[in-house]
Design a protein around this motif. Sequence first.
Motif, PDB file in Angstrom:
ATOM      1  N   ARG A   6       2.637 -59.393  14.395  1.00 49.34           N
ATOM      2  CA  ARG A   6       2.963 -59.234  12.694  1.00 49.34           C
ATOM      3  C   ARG A   6       4.618 -58.906  12.529  1.00 49.34           C
ATOM      4  O   ARG A   6       5.514 -58.996  11.397  1.00 49.34           O
ATOM      5  CB  ARG A   6       2.000 -58.300  12.577  1.00 49.34           C
ATOM      6  N   SER A   7       4.840 -57.562  13.602  1.00 50.62           N
ATOM      7  CA  SER A   7       5.814 -57.380  13.579  1.00 50.62           C
ATOM      8  C   SER A   7       7.237 -57.941  13.873  1.00 50.62           C
ATOM      9  O   SER A   7       7.882 -57.975  13.222  1.00 50.62           O
ATOM     10  CB  SER A   7       5.973 -56.081  14.333  1.00 50.62           C
TER      11      SER A   7
ATOM     12  N   ASP B 194       0.069 -63.156   9.515  1.00 47.32           N
ATOM     13  CA  ASP B 194       0.419 -64.066  10.527  1.00 47.32           C
ATOM     14  C   ASP B 194       0.899 -65.154  10.448  1.00 47.32           C
ATOM     15  O   ASP B 194       0.758 -65.634   9.523  1.00 47.32           O
ATOM     16  CB  ASP B 194      -1.013 -63.932  10.542  1.00 47.32           C
ATOM     17  N   VAL B 195       0.481 -65.799  11.784  1.00 51.85           N
ATOM     18  CA  VAL B 195       0.811 -67.871  11.025  1.00 51.85           C
ATOM     19  C   VAL B 195      -0.201 -67.408  12.658  1.00 51.85           C
ATOM     20  O   VAL B 195      -0.651 -67.658  13.271  1.00 51.85           O
ATOM     21  CB  VAL B 195       2.449 -67.691  11.932  1.00 51.85           C
TER      22      VAL B 195
ATOM     23  N   ALA C 237       5.052 -65.323  18.666  1.00 50.72           N
ATOM     24  CA  ALA C 237       5.562 -65.547  16.299  1.00 50.72           C
ATOM     25  C   ALA C 237       6.581 -65.377  17.527  1.00 50.72           C
ATOM     26  O   ALA C 237       8.131 -65.962  16.666  1.00 50.72           O
ATOM     27  CB  ALA C 237       4.681 -63.960  16.737  1.00 50.72           C
ATOM     28  N   LEU C 238       7.411 -64.968  18.169  1.00 49.26           N
ATOM     29  CA  LEU C 238       9.206 -65.762  18.688  1.00 49.26           C
ATOM     30  C   LEU C 238       9.434 -66.590  18.608  1.00 49.26           C
ATOM     31  O   LEU C 238      10.670 -66.964  17.850  1.00 49.26           O
ATOM     32  CB  LEU C 238       9.526 -64.940  20.180  1.00 49.26           C
ATOM     33  N   TRP C 239       8.810 -67.712  18.996  1.00 47.64           N
ATOM     34  CA  TRP C 239       9.012 -69.710  19.238  1.00 47.64           C
ATOM     35  C   TRP C 239       9.177 -69.890  17.597  1.00 47.64           C
ATOM     36  O   TRP C 239       9.464 -70.598  16.917  1.00 47.64           O
ATOM     37  CB  TRP C 239       8.584 -70.292  19.798  1.00 47.64           C
TER      38      TRP C 239
ATOM     39  N   HIS D 243       1.440 -70.155   7.139  1.00 48.81           N
ATOM     40  CA  HIS D 243       1.536 -68.832   6.987  1.00 48.81           C
ATOM     41  C   HIS D 243       0.561 -67.804   6.172  1.00 48.81           C
ATOM     42  O   HIS D 243      -0.079 -68.651   5.393  1.00 48.81           O
ATOM     43  CB  HIS D 243       2.877 -68.205   6.216  1.00 48.81           C
ATOM     44  N   LEU D 244      -0.241 -67.000   7.814  1.00 47.73           N
ATOM     45  CA  LEU D 244      -1.426 -66.636   7.232  1.00 47.73           C
ATOM     46  C   LEU D 244      -1.144 -64.985   6.134  1.00 47.73           C
ATOM     47  O   LEU D 244      -1.179 -64.345   6.135  1.00 47.73           O
ATOM     48  CB  LEU D 244      -2.164 -66.382   7.737  1.00 47.73           C
TER      49      LEU D 244
END
Length: 511
Positions: free
Chosen positions: A275-276, A158-159, A102-104, A152-153
């Motif tokens: 998610r955070s 989430d992604v 997720a960081l990317w 993007h969910l």
Amino acid sequence: MPAHYIYYHHCSCRSTASSFRRAPRTHPRTAKYKPRCTRAAVRPLPSSAHAHARLDNPHRRARSSRSIIPMSPVRITDSTYVGVPETAAPPPGPIRFTAMEALWVVFPVLQHVLLYEGDDDMPPFDAILESLRSSLAATLGSFAPLAGKLVHLEETGDVGISCSASDGVRFVVAECDADIRRLAGDEEHDLRVLEALVPEVDMGRLPTALLAVQATRFEGGVAVGLTVHHGAADGRALWTFVEAWATACRGETPATTPCFDRSLVKMPAGDELARSVLRKFAPNLPSAALASSVFEDRKRLTRRTFTLDQGDIQRLKLRIVHLNESGGTPLPRPPSAFAAVVALAWTCFARCKSFSLDDDVWLFFFADIRERLDPPVGAGYIGSCLTKCLARLPARELHGERALAAAASAVQDEINKMKEDPIAGWNFFSFDPMPAMDRLMNISGSSGFSAYKIADFGWGKPTRTEPIRMNTDGQVALMGSRDDRGVQVSVALLQAAQMDEFKSNFLALLE
């Protein structure tokens, strides 16, 4: 050929890639590419000296980036899609990114180009295209999620990767009048051309494609460029995909079975942690674009590539061992090639800059933790599975006689810390303390990436492969050398004079 394999109206049959395999050579292919300058071209050496740190063309050594003669622009001639075979089973639902991935979302672009010089064994360009397309379609049978979209969910925050039967990978065809021999030589990079050899993908807003490829025809060669979302594939995953594609193109069966199962990556707090990350660093999803000023220096960077052969690396390791012994701190074992080469680059970085000797100089690098997770996820994991390592030394130490030993020890200390707790550095946006970014060298890639060895599509291994996205002053990208025994070191710096100083130190420290 079934339409679901390749969405391309000119392609009516599925070629057997093995028909493009070149015949065995009677002479070493590398001999053709030997005219790179050695240390002897920079300063006289005794006849017994045998260091071979190959650098840029000696006749161009004094040029700045402004003096490079502009090459012909790259022209796109076609853009189609290669579809996923109907036999590929889509995942039951979206493949949610882990926190590491997720960081990317806000730093998504990973690009590489492979340059192949032509000879009598290279097939015609149209035959190469046919072979690349058909083998890509076959490869997507096991790498189908890379043909999907990152979405993007909204319902969960989430992604994830969404897959469907209509998925495909964009396949761009281009041509360029440039001299590929010059472009592939070890002289200062012509970024204007190199950047045009990989496909453009706007990943700043979801949904976005995860992968696109480009084949560019040169007079006397071909380039294969790839753009991939870094969250969907780190460097190791990218080269796993390239190896599978090249193997299929040669008419052989890939050895590695890819794995896209994110549940195998055990993170504290699991999906909620991911998610955070998104709430904090990508709060405006589906927009994930960063301000353009973040990478404003990228277009002004000057870049060069250095190649250390096996002898250079062995001598570098021995020098580090001797420095430790003379300092009364013998090493339990010689440093790895990675630690030795990074120590060399870090020392050169500190010496080419005008840092105060009392300032700390920082080093950032990633570690692949696939095999260090509990349980391990395995080499076939296709995703991003990286943790950060951060070291620092006073500039004074990196200017001293024992600089290489101090730097190698600092690198190894960080590797040892990572081994104790591989997950601890998963958040590469979080630093304590925060390093001074203008005094930080950033290492990407790995000396263990055998890109040249694996990327033989049937007409020989690449003459040159380079990362395209080097975003910061002081970034260094590593990969294994063309003979698979040395290390290729690509360096990006803002000032041409500092690059000259970097090279001067690089050569001096290898003597």
